[in-house]
Design an enzyme around this catalytic site. Structure first.
Site, PDB file in Angstrom:
ATOM      1  N   CYS A 175       2.426 -50.342  -1.145  1.00 50.78           N
ATOM      2  CA  CYS A 175       1.727 -51.202  -2.104  1.00 50.78           C
ATOM      3  C   CYS A 175       0.876 -52.187  -1.295  1.00 50.78           C
ATOM      4  O   CYS A 175       1.306 -52.690  -0.265  1.00 50.78           O
ATOM      5  CB  CYS A 175       2.720 -51.939  -3.002  1.00 50.78           C
ATOM      6  SG  CYS A 175       3.723 -50.782  -3.968  1.00 50.78           S
ATOM      7  N   CYS A 235       2.238 -55.816  -0.151  1.00 51.08           N
ATOM      8  CA  CYS A 235       3.653 -55.932   0.233  1.00 51.08           C
ATOM      9  C   CYS A 235       3.814 -55.740   1.733  1.00 51.08           C
ATOM     10  O   CYS A 235       3.416 -54.712   2.273  1.00 51.08           O
ATOM     11  CB  CYS A 235       4.473 -54.896  -0.536  1.00 51.08           C
ATOM     12  SG  CYS A 235       6.186 -54.821   0.009  1.00 51.08           S
ATOM     13  N   CYS A 292       9.227 -49.007   3.876  1.00 51.61           N
ATOM     14  CA  CYS A 292       9.001 -48.342   2.585  1.00 51.61           C
ATOM     15  C   CYS A 292       7.782 -47.458   2.723  1.00 51.61           C
ATOM     16  O   CYS A 292       6.785 -47.842   3.342  1.00 51.61           O
ATOM     17  CB  CYS A 292       8.783 -49.376   1.480  1.00 51.61           C
ATOM     18  SG  CYS A 292       8.530 -48.618  -0.149  1.00 51.61           S
TER      19      CYS A 292
HETATM   20  N1  SAH Z   1      10.426 -51.410  -4.039  1.00 49.87           N
HETATM   21  C1  SAH Z   1      10.876 -52.074  -5.192  1.00 49.87           C
HETATM   22  C2  SAH Z   1      11.797 -53.261  -4.935  1.00 49.87           C
HETATM   23  C3  SAH Z   1      11.441 -54.222  -3.810  1.00 49.87           C
HETATM   24  S1  SAH Z   1      10.107 -55.319  -3.910  1.00 49.87           S
HETATM   25  C4  SAH Z   1       9.722 -52.482  -6.065  1.00 49.87           C
HETATM   26  O1  SAH Z   1       8.590 -52.418  -5.602  1.00 49.87           O
HETATM   27  O2  SAH Z   1       9.967 -52.823  -7.207  1.00 49.87           O
HETATM   28  C5  SAH Z   1      10.583 -56.643  -5.003  1.00 49.87           C
HETATM   29  C6  SAH Z   1       9.351 -57.239  -5.769  1.00 49.87           C
HETATM   30  O3  SAH Z   1       8.513 -58.072  -4.915  1.00 49.87           O
HETATM   31  C7  SAH Z   1       8.439 -56.158  -6.302  1.00 49.87           C
HETATM   32  O4  SAH Z   1       8.059 -56.455  -7.617  1.00 49.87           O
HETATM   33  C8  SAH Z   1       7.250 -56.248  -5.366  1.00 49.87           C
HETATM   34  O5  SAH Z   1       6.115 -55.682  -5.893  1.00 49.87           O
HETATM   35  C9  SAH Z   1       7.145 -57.726  -5.122  1.00 49.87           C
HETATM   36  N2  SAH Z   1       6.337 -58.071  -3.933  1.00 49.87           N
HETATM   37  C10 SAH Z   1       6.088 -57.324  -2.856  1.00 49.87           C
HETATM   38  N3  SAH Z   1       5.312 -57.996  -1.975  1.00 49.87           N
HETATM   39  C11 SAH Z   1       5.077 -59.210  -2.513  1.00 49.87           C
HETATM   40  C12 SAH Z   1       4.358 -60.365  -2.067  1.00 49.87           C
HETATM   41  N4  SAH Z   1       3.769 -60.396  -0.892  1.00 49.87           N
HETATM   42  N5  SAH Z   1       4.352 -61.432  -2.873  1.00 49.87           N
HETATM   43  C13 SAH Z   1       4.996 -61.430  -4.060  1.00 49.87           C
HETATM   44  N6  SAH Z   1       5.691 -60.377  -4.523  1.00 49.87           N
HETATM   45  C14 SAH Z   1       5.730 -59.276  -3.762  1.00 49.87           C
HETATM   46 FE1  SF4 Z   2       7.746 -50.408  -1.335  1.00 50.60          FE
HETATM   47 FE2  SF4 Z   2       6.868 -52.931  -1.250  1.00 50.60          FE
HETATM   48 FE3  SF4 Z   2       5.789 -51.193  -2.967  1.00 50.60          FE
HETATM   49 FE4  SF4 Z   2       8.302 -52.085  -3.364  1.00 50.60          FE
HETATM   50  S1  SF4 Z   2       6.437 -53.325  -3.399  1.00 50.60           S
HETATM   51  S2  SF4 Z   2       7.575 -49.959  -3.502  1.00 50.60           S
HETATM   52  S3  SF4 Z   2       9.013 -52.288  -1.229  1.00 50.60           S
HETATM   53  S4  SF4 Z   2       5.700 -51.056  -0.717  1.00 50.60           S
END
Ligand code: SAH
Ligand code: SF4
Length: 382
Positions: free
Chosen positions: A120, A123, A116
């Site tokens: 974030c 993530c 991605c």
């Molecule tokens: N890219 C999209 C969908 C995939 S992530 C989005 O960001 O919405 C699915 C969810 O998991 C998102 O809400 C994301 O912020 C959350 N997420 C990502 N990394 C995480 C982590 N390490 N622990 C808990 N939730 C996490």
């Molecule tokens: Fe991409 Fe992870 Fe952010 Fe979702 S939470 S937009 S998968 S970087």
């Protein structure tokens, strides 16, 4: 969609596209429905098995088309029934798909991209960088593979997959056309017949695409909020600098208003210890969401190596939940599932080709799967 052979992969074609394909080879359009049922209801990938299609047409199809999903690298089943597939896509990267059974409900968490670009800060998918968009066939192919693993599913019997969430790897709104095509197939009776309320797209906030989505489809929408103000959200979800909260929430409101029928926005909020889990954050969130029909899903942070974040204690999670609840919100905490098979959505690992270094090396991003305090949550999805 087409390979060097000039053949077309029928797996990712929506009904109108399939009809167009039959038109283009000089055949009747009703063949589209027949072939789609074989592919999606019965999991068939061989034209020879399509017994209500005549031999001449089957041979013609063989010459012009094929049916192929992503390659299954592994399938794991947890003691709690959660299943996880690692699949390899055409770019060479691997992505993950997770199935979470909960009573009469079975939720499939599907990936839309390998890696991605949005980075974030909490993530692990974001930490891998971006490698490739999945094709429509690779996205619906994850549903196809999962469905096949439960045996063929004719339209009328109880389905193992009742809900799909686009919450696997990737930002679905940055792979718009392919994600929309795949979601149409999820909802089509000739595909998987899942209700529009039970197909959910999760986004970190690609505002122009939220409006565009509302023009073409009526799936449920989940917003990855994670912070109640711009200053904090800028540090956690960098796309917020481009599309701040005011414009983002206005777009979400427009989307949900268009759906009507008392449908609401799902707010996802990953709780990070001492970062966004304090009383003042809950209070700000209550103020921020006061005019928005929504339900809130709190996701305790899933740790991974060198993330720099921690999961809050169960007490602080409960306290945060209570504050929202007392303000009248419907608020759930995503529970731990599939612990023994690393089935955590939001920290999916896969293997993404390292593009930036332009090498053939794969980066494997593994999480702290063998640490007792590393929770893996992948449940309680809408
Ligand atoms: N890219 C999209 C969908 C995939 S992530 C989005 O960001 O919405 C699915 C969810 O998991 C998102 O809400 C994301 O912020 C959350 N997420 C990502 N990394 C995480 C982590 N390490 N622990 C808990 N939730 C996490
Ligand atoms: Fe991409 Fe992870 Fe952010 Fe979702 S939470 S937009 S998968 S970087």
């Amino acid at each position: 969609m087409t390979e060097a052979t000039g053949k077309i992969n029928l797996l990712g074609l929506t009904q109108p596209e399939m009809e167009e394909f039959f038109d283009s080879i000089g055949e009747k359009r009703f063949r589209a429905g027949q072939v789609m049922k074989w592919i999606h209801h019965f999991g068939v990938d061989d034209f020879a098995a399509m017994t209500n299609v005549g031999k001449v047409l089957r041979e013609k199809l063989e010459a012009r088309a094929y049916i192929r999903g992503p390659e299954v690298v592994s399938e794991d089943i947890s003691t709690d029934g959660t299943r996880k597939w690692v699949v390899r896509v055409a770019s060479g990267s691997c992505v993950e798909t997770v199935y979470i059974p909960q009573g009469s409900r079975g939720t499939l968490c599907v990936s839309s991209q390998a890696g991605c670009a949005l980075d974030c800060s909490f993530c692990s998918t974001g930490k891998q960088g971006f490698n490739s968009d999945l094709t429509a066939a690779e996205i619906i192919g994850q549903v196809w593979i999962a469905n096949k693993s439960f045996g063929s599913v004719p339209a009328k019997i109880d389905r193992a997959i009742t809900n799909v969430v686009m919450m696997g790897m990737g930002e679905p709104l940055l792979n718009f056309d392919n994600v929309v095509a795949a979601m149409k197939l999820m909802m089509d009776d000739l595909g998987y017949g899942i209700s529009k309320r039970k197909v959910t797209l999760s986004t970190s906030g690609v505002v122009p695409m939220i409006d565009k989505l509302g023009e073409v489809i009526d799936v449920s929408l989940a917003l990855s909020l994670h912070a109640p103000n711009d200053a904090l959200r800028n540090t956690l979800v960098p796309i917020n600098k481009k599309y701040p909260l005011a414009v983002l929430l206005a777009a979400c409101k427009r989307y949900v208003a268009r759906l009507g029928e008392k449908r609401v926005l799902t707010i996802e909020y990953t709780l990070l210890k001492d970062v966004n889990d304090r009383t003042e954050h809950a209070e700000e969130m209550i103020e921020l969401l006061k005019d928005i029909p929504c339900k809130i899903n709190l996701i305790p942070f899933n740790p991974f190596p060198h993330s720099g974040y921690e999961r809050p204690s169960n007490n602080s999670i409960r306290r945060f939940q209570d504050l929202l609840y007392k303000a009248g919100h419907n608020v759930t905490v995503r529970t731990t599932r599939g612990e023994d098979i690393d089935a955590a959505c939001g920290q999916l690992v896969g293997q993404v080709m390292d593009r930036t270094r332009r090498s053939e090396r794969y980066i494997a991003v593994r999480q702290l799967s063998n640490e007792a305090d590393a929770p893996h949550t992948a449940a309680n999805r809408t």
